[in-house]
Design an enzyme around this catalytic site. Structure first.
Site, PDB file in Angstrom:
ATOM      1  N   GLY B  69       0.806  -1.218   0.000  1.00 33.96           N
ATOM      2  CA  GLY B  69       0.000   0.000   0.000  1.00 33.96           C
ATOM      3  C   GLY B  69       0.838   1.266   0.000  1.00 33.96           C
ATOM      4  CB  SER B  70       3.834   2.316   1.904  1.00 33.53           C
ATOM      5  OG  SER B  70       3.277   2.229   3.198  1.00 33.53           O
ATOM      6  CG  ASN B 150      -4.929   3.916   9.280  1.00 37.62           C
ATOM      7  OD1 ASN B 150      -5.418   4.982   8.911  1.00 37.62           O
ATOM      8  ND2 ASN B 150      -3.767   3.862   9.877  1.00 37.62           N
ATOM      9  CD  GLN B 178      -6.930  -0.647   7.606  1.00 33.85           C
ATOM     10  OE1 GLN B 178      -7.674  -1.550   7.999  1.00 33.85           O
ATOM     11  NE2 GLN B 178      -5.639  -0.634   7.868  1.00 33.85           N
ATOM     12  CB  SER B 198      -1.773  -3.383   1.426  1.00 33.51           C
ATOM     13  OG  SER B 198      -0.773  -4.169   1.996  1.00 33.51           O
ATOM     14  CG  HIS B 200      -0.313  -6.973   5.114  1.00 32.58           C
ATOM     15  ND1 HIS B 200      -0.306  -6.615   6.435  1.00 32.58           N
ATOM     16  CD2 HIS B 200       0.010  -5.865   4.427  1.00 32.58           C
ATOM     17  CE1 HIS B 200       0.034  -5.341   6.541  1.00 32.58           C
ATOM     18  NE2 HIS B 200       0.232  -4.859   5.334  1.00 32.58           N
ATOM     19  CB  THR B 236      11.986 -10.339 -10.679  1.00 29.18           C
ATOM     20  OG1 THR B 236      13.145 -10.169 -11.493  1.00 29.18           O
ATOM     21  CG2 THR B 236      11.307 -11.646 -11.009  1.00 29.18           C
ATOM     22  CB  CYS B 323       3.821   5.279  25.256  1.00 30.43           C
ATOM     23  SG  CYS B 323       4.510   6.366  26.499  1.00 30.43           S
TER      24      CYS B 323
END
Lengths: 144, 395
Positions: B69-70, B150, B178, B198, B200, B236, B323
């Site tokens: 996706g990126s 997302n 998403q 994407s 995955h 490839t 965090c």
């Protein structure tokens, strides 16, 4: 999670000295909610000995673990020993913290110093102002 | 283990794994080779491209396989910028809560002299087609708005935004990472010029994705080299991953309605259960959201410690706290919908898959309640809130 050492996870999962001391001799609170961590330390002091210490923390795993470890390290100690506790010593006792979490140990050191300062002020004890950080002029997020 | 982080990544389906294996040990040729081993791989590639095109409502030659996706987001945006630049159009419209693959690419273009307008998404996390229409100028070369967010799962009015862009002659790209496999996508009918996805995120493998670009849109290379993908993306082709992605997307689209019904029921049960925790708030619109997305903020606690304790209870979740982001600021998405820092630090995202059960949802509700209650009991902020020293932000 491999982010933290076993020691950090132990102190995070089973924090020592959690709570509040009513009529504490010194109270120190550092950090702010905007930055995501606040620590509050309560001290009970008799004849310059820290006979009891409690803490409350809002923050991440390492913030809670740092508070827990720091309180363990000063409990039963002379106030001058508590004054000398460094964030590095707290981090080392936890078998290290990730670099971006070192500020959590700084907060623990600052909270204890602030609680001691509160004790000095309440009891008109002369103290060396140079050993206390000037939080107002410091850009770090722990300043309140 | 209860896996509730399917917006981060999903488990590969057996269908996808099975589709992958023959292309690792049997049909392993390079599709660019002239010999029969290579030509067999090339046939598979052609077949996959046609099947993906059918699923997205476009033509095979409009499909470019990317590393994910990126990369697809980067290539779509940079391509539109280069096209615009040639006719002096250097303005781009987007939203404040896009994925960093979009926002950071836009930042890069700003440094080159492009101007970027980031639209507000409001408290419910939805951008309106009228906002897009108002933001488009004479020199606008691209509108890029994500299909679904997302973090908070809100679904954007893509077809209507596409119509606005079509009407004004501006290219429209959507990051559908998403959405693909979870929501109906029809590139032509939805007026989409470019789209990224994407594998995955719908039980396919990691490291493979698609950029759809309407015929006539000239793509700019991000990766230079050989003549693969019509010369627009060198390297490839990852045939095993492409075959697995194709199988996964087919399966997801085939079962979309039943999966969506199941996930929506689980999602709403989870939302209802977590809403009972005092001083908590759902992030994003309650209805116009992905079937598997639940996002909450809890006042008086911090997200990372919440995640670690949930992990101890066997629950894999995610948070937008500072965090967990590795910076001092909490998630830009939560800030974009108006959550203040204090609240955004206490966020929790749970994203479901078809494999989750009602029993797991019940367990999760009670686990989150326990952990939030415990963390509040040791939080000095919570003490101040309860004692009235401070005012609650979430009523």
């Amino acid at each position: 999670m491999a982010l933290y050492s076993e020691k950090v996870m132990d102190h995070f999962r089973n924090p020592r000295n959690v709570g509040v001391i009513e009529n504490a001799d010194g109270i120190g609170e550092v950090g702010n909610a905007k930055c995501g961590d606040i620590m509050k330390i309560y001290l009970k002091i008799e004849n310059d000995i820290i006979v009891d210490v409690k803490f409350e923390t809002f923050g991440c795993g390492s913030a809670i673990a740092s508070s827990s470890m720091a309180t363990e390290m000063i409990k039963g100690k002379h106030i001058s020993d508590a004054m000398n506790l460094t964030n590095k010593a707290v981090a080392e006792a936890l078998d290290g913290l990730p670099a971006h979490k070192m500020h959590c140990s700084v907060l623990a050191e600052e909270a204890i110093k602030k609680a001691l300062l509160d004790y000095y002020k309440k009891n008109y004890i002369v103290y060396d102002s140079n050993v206390f950080h000037d939080c107002e002029s410091c850009g770090h997020c722990c300043g309140d | 283990m209860i896996y509730l982080d399917n917006a981060a990544t999903t488990k590969m389906s057996q269908t996808a794994i099975k589709a992958m294996i023959p292309y690792m040990d049997c049909i392993y040729g390079n599709p660019s080779s002239l010999h029969s081993a290579g030509q067999k791989a090339n046939e598979a590639l052609t077949d996959a491209r046609e099947r993906i095109a059918r699923l997205l409502g476009c033509e095979a030659k409009e499909i470019t396989f990317t590393s994910g996706g990126s990369e697809a987001d980067n290539q779509a945006i940079v391509s539109a910028a280069r096209i615009g630049e040639r006719s002096g159009k250097k303005h781009i419209v987007s939203t404040a809560f896009e994925h960093h693959a979009v926002l950071h690419t836009l930042n890069k273009l700003e440094k080159e002299g492009f101007e970027v307008t980031l639209l507000d998404v409001g408290e419910n996390g939805i951008v309106l087609p009228e906002q897009v229409a108002d933001a488009i100028r004479e020199d606008t070369c691209l509108v890029t708005v994500m299909f679904a967010n997302n973090e908070i799962g809100t679904i954007q009015p893509i077809e209507e935004i596409g119509q606005v862009c079509r009407g004004k002659g501006v290219l429209f790209h959507t990051d559908a990472v998403q959405a693909a496999g979870h929501l109906r996508i029809d590139a032509k009918a939805q007026n989409i010029d470019m789209l990224s996805l994407s594998a995955h995120k719908f039980h396919g493998p990691k490291g493979i994705g698609v950029l759809y670009a309407r015929k006539g849109i000239r793509l700019t290379n991000i990766i230079e080299g050989g003549a693969q993908e019509r010369g627009k993306r060198a390297g490839t082709e990852n045939i095993p991953a492409i075959m697995a992605m194709t199988a996964a997307l087919e399966e997801a689209c085939l079962h979309m309605d039943e999966n969506s019904a199941k996930l929506t029921a689980l999602r709403d049960k989870l939302i209802a259960g977590l809403s009972k925790i005092p001083h908590s708030v759902l992030n994003g619109d309650a209805e116009k959201r992905l079937p598997g997305n639940v996002s909450f903020c809890f006042e008086g606690i911090e997200g990372e410690s919440l995640l670690l304790l949930l992990d101890d209870k066997g629950i894999c979740a995610s948070s937008g706290s500072a965090c967990t982001s590795g910076s001092l600021d909490p998630s830009h998405v939560l800030l974009a919908i108006g959550r203040v820092h204090d609240i955004a630090h206490g966020s929790l995202r749970l994203t479901l898959s078809e494999e989750n059960t009602e029993k797991e949802v019940d367990y999760t509700i009670s686990a989150v309640k326990d952990v939030v209650e415990y963390l509040r009991s040791i939080s000095p902020i919570w003490r101040d809130l309860v004692s009235g020293k401070k005012e609650f932000i979430i009523k």
